[in-house]
Every structure is written in C-alpha cells, then in structure tokens.
Design an enzyme around this catalytic site. Structure first.
Site: not given
Length: 178
Positions: A162, A149
């Site tokens: 995350y 990401s």
C-alpha cells in the site's frame, strides 16, 4: 447552509464511490451541481445504490457504473460511457483503492500484485483514458484528482504494498501534471 452550485452542467467521474472518500466526493460534486458518474466493483453495486440515493437526496444526479480498474477494457468502457452523457468529462476523482495488511516478511506476490494493480496501475490507466477524452473534447481540458495517502510519503507497519503504491501515486500525479 446554501451550497454554491458552481458545477452546474459539469460531468464528473469518481472511482471507488461505494463508500468512504469516493462516496463523499461523489455526493459533494453532485450537491454542487455536477452530474456524477461513479463506480464501484461489479460485486458491490449495492454500495453504488446507496451512493446514488445519497446523491439524489442532496439534489444531484448520478449514474452508477461497474468498474474493476484492473481491466483496461472496463476502464475504456466507463470512460466512454461517462463521456457519452454530455460529450465530455470535466473532472475525474481517481479514488478506487485497496489495502491488504501483511507483515513485510509475509507479503505474498498475489497480495502485492492486487494492491499495485488497483492502487497504482488502475490510477494511471484511468487517468490516461479520461485524459485522452479531456484532451480531445471541445473545449479542451479538465481536472484529475488522484487520491494518494500520507502513507505514500513514508512507511507504515503491515502496509508494504500500500505505501509503495501510494508513493507511486504521489510521483505519478507530479508526472501527469507536467
């Protein structure tokens, strides 16, 4: 538009394909001719049924498998089941992931461990299991795509675990490429 079926005869494995990017990858690989084994969490296999329907509508073939990437035994079983389709695995899309949003001051150990275990540890051990098969098959080789990401390149509010996990995936992918 006609899509080139340049993946005819190839075997692909896509994790976390019950929705989102994993589902899109599984459908596109199938549309291009690959036989796609794809995974979803055991308690979300209804999503896998939707993905299989989409694959079949696209003219492809697929096999839905239950997988929790936190289980090394489950990873091994899925890799072996996929390899048994045609004696090989040509592609792995390591997509399974989770995000638990919490302010940095409020991140719990349980939430941290869940995100790291799924988003980073699961990616490594899935790549390891499938990589061993790719190394040992004849002809040798294959492709592994790890989904990271942009949040792995910098921080973002309420995503300490995350962002850390995805930063790990970015660096892990570089390491595995070596």
């Amino acid at each position: 538009m006609d899509v080139p079926r340049n993946l005819d005869g190839r075997i692909a494995l896509v994790t976390g394909a019950g929705s989102g990017l994993g589902q899109a990858a599984a459908v596109e690989l199938a549309r291009r001719g690959a036989h796609v084994a794809f995974t979803e969490l055991p308690d979300r296999l209804d999503r896998a049924a939707q993905t299989l329907e989409m694959i079949e509508v696209a003219g492809g073939s697929g096999l839905a498998l239950a997988l929790d990437v936190r289980s090394l035994e489950n990873i091994r079983q899925v890799a072996e089941t996929t390899a048994a389709i045609d004696g090989r695995i040509d592609m792995l899309v390591n997509n399974a992931g989770v995000n638990i949003r919490q302010d940095a001051f409020d991140v719990t150990e349980e939430a941290w461990d869940t995100v790291i275990d799924i988003d980073l540890k699961g990616v490594f051990f899935m790549a390891q299991a499938v990589g061993r098969i790719m190394r040992d098959q004849d002809p040798q080789g294959g492709s592994i795509v790890n989904i990271a990401s942009v949040m792995g390149l910098g921080g973002y509010y309420q995503r300490a675990a995350y962002c850390s996990a995805k930063a790990g995936v970015v660096n892990l992918t570089k390491l595995l490429a070596l």
